[in-house]
Write a protein that holds these residues in place. Structure first.
Motif, PDB file in Angstrom:
ATOM      1  N   UNK A  88       0.791  -1.224   0.000  1.00 34.35           N
ATOM      2  CA  UNK A  88       0.000   0.000   0.000  1.00 34.35           C
ATOM      3  C   UNK A  88       0.832   1.287   0.000  1.00 34.35           C
ATOM      4  N   UNK A  89       2.130   1.187   0.270  1.00 33.58           N
ATOM      5  CA  UNK A  89       2.971   2.389   0.350  1.00 33.58           C
ATOM      6  C   UNK A  89       4.259   2.171  -0.450  1.00 33.58           C
ATOM      7  N   UNK A  90       4.477   3.024  -1.416  1.00 32.15           N
ATOM      8  CA  UNK A  90       5.666   2.890  -2.261  1.00 32.15           C
ATOM      9  C   UNK A  90       6.953   2.969  -1.442  1.00 32.15           C
ATOM     10  N   UNK A  91       6.987   3.824  -0.431  1.00 31.02           N
ATOM     11  CA  UNK A  91       8.198   3.935   0.388  1.00 31.02           C
ATOM     12  C   UNK A  91       8.507   2.622   1.093  1.00 31.02           C
ATOM     13  N   UNK A  92       7.485   1.987   1.629  1.00 36.86           N
ATOM     14  CA  UNK A  92       7.683   0.699   2.297  1.00 36.86           C
ATOM     15  C   UNK A  92       8.104  -0.362   1.293  1.00 36.86           C
ATOM     16  N   UNK A 122       9.810   0.117  -1.491  1.00 35.07           N
ATOM     17  CA  UNK A 122      11.203   0.395  -1.857  1.00 35.07           C
ATOM     18  C   UNK A 122      12.155  -0.072  -0.758  1.00 35.07           C
ATOM     19  N   UNK A 123      11.819   0.197   0.502  1.00 40.05           N
ATOM     20  CA  UNK A 123      12.685  -0.238   1.611  1.00 40.05           C
ATOM     21  C   UNK A 123      12.817  -1.744   1.639  1.00 40.05           C
ATOM     22  N   UNK A 124      11.697  -2.441   1.549  1.00 33.01           N
ATOM     23  CA  UNK A 124      11.715  -3.902   1.604  1.00 33.01           C
ATOM     24  C   UNK A 124      12.490  -4.464   0.417  1.00 33.01           C
ATOM     25  N   UNK A 125      12.222  -3.955  -0.760  1.00 27.62           N
ATOM     26  CA  UNK A 125      12.892  -4.413  -1.978  1.00 27.62           C
ATOM     27  C   UNK A 125      14.401  -4.199  -1.883  1.00 27.62           C
ATOM     28  N   UNK A 126      14.816  -3.008  -1.536  1.00 29.59           N
ATOM     29  CA  UNK A 126      16.249  -2.705  -1.457  1.00 29.59           C
ATOM     30  C   UNK A 126      16.936  -3.537  -0.391  1.00 29.59           C
ATOM     31  N   UNK A 127      16.296  -3.685   0.754  1.00 30.30           N
ATOM     32  CA  UNK A 127      16.899  -4.467   1.834  1.00 30.30           C
ATOM     33  C   UNK A 127      17.057  -5.928   1.426  1.00 30.30           C
ATOM     34  N   UNK A 128      16.003  -6.530   0.891  1.00 29.42           N
ATOM     35  CA  UNK A 128      16.083  -7.938   0.505  1.00 29.42           C
ATOM     36  C   UNK A 128      17.112  -8.171  -0.592  1.00 29.42           C
TER      37      UNK A 128
END
Length: 179
Positions: free
Chosen positions: A100-104, A106-112
Motif C-alpha cells: 500500500x505504500x511505495x516507500x515501504x 522500496x525499503x523492503x525491496x532494497x533491503x532484501x
C-alpha cells in the motif's frame, strides 16, 4: 530517538540512499552514538522495522555451509522465522505496508536485494547477481503472500518441510547455480 529517525530516513529515502550519518543528524546525535548501538545500517534497519531477527548473521551461517545446500538453507531459515507467531506478525505487516505504500515497498525491496539475496548471489559468484537476487526475493515474497497474507490452501497447511522441498531448489538455481 535514533530508531524514530531511522524509520523516518528509511521511509523518505529508501534503504540504499539512507546513511547512518543522515540518521544521526536527524536524531540530533553524534554518528558515533549510532555506531555504538547498532552494528551497521542493516542492523539499524532490522531494529527500526522491528524485524524478529537480523538476517546478516543467518546469511553468514548459510554461506558457511555447503554450496549445494544454500537454497534449502535459505528457505528453511526464512520459513522457520516466518512460521513463528512474532515472525509472521512482522512479515505480514511489512508485506501489507509494501503493498500500500511505495516507500515501504522500496525499503523492503532494497533491503532484501542488497542485504539478503544479493549478498548470497555475490558470494556464490553467479552471473547477473542482482537479477538473480531479485528473482529469489520475488519467489520468497510471493510464497509469503500466498501462505501468510492471502491464506491460500493448501500452502497454509503445508508443512515447513514440504514448502522448503519445493522452494529450496528454485532458490538454489537462482543463487548458487552458475548456469
Amino acid at each position: 530517538m535514533i530508531l524514530d529517525a531511522a524509520r523516518t530516513e528509511f521511509s523518505a529515502k529508501g534503504y540504499d540512499a539512507s546513511s547512518l550519518r543522515a540518521i544521526a543528524r536527524l536524531a540530533e546525535v553524534d554518528p558515533a552514538l549510532v555506531h555504538h548501538y547498532f552494528d551497521g545500517k542493516a542492523a539499524l534497519f532490522v531494529e527500526s522495522m522491528a524485524l524478529p531477527v537480523n538476517p546478516s548473521f543467518l546469511i553468514d551461517t548459510i554461506l558457511a555451509g555447503p554450496r549445494e545446500q544454500v537454497g534449502q538453507g535459505l528457505a528453511r531459515t526464512f520459513f522457520d522465522i516466518w512460521d513463528s507467531p512474532l515472525g509472521r506478525e512482522r512479515l505480514v505487516a511489512l508485506i501489507r505496508s509494501a503493498l500500500s505504500q511505495e516507500d515501504a515497498a522500496r525499503m523492503l525491496r532494497e533491503f532484501l536485494v542488497r542485504e539478503v539475496f544479493g549478498k548470497v548471489a555475490l558470494s556464490m559468484g553467479v552471473p547477473e547477481p542482482q537479477l538473480r537476487a531479485g528473482m529469489a526475493a520475488a519467489q520468497m515474497i510471493g510464497v509469503a503472500m500466498m501462505r501468510y497474507v492471502i491464506g491460500f490452501e493448501p500452502m497454509v497447511s503445508a508443512s515447513t518441510d514440504e514448502i522448503v522441498g519445493l522452494v529450496g531448489p528454485t532458490l538454489q538455481r537462482y543463487l548458487a547455480d552458475s548456469t
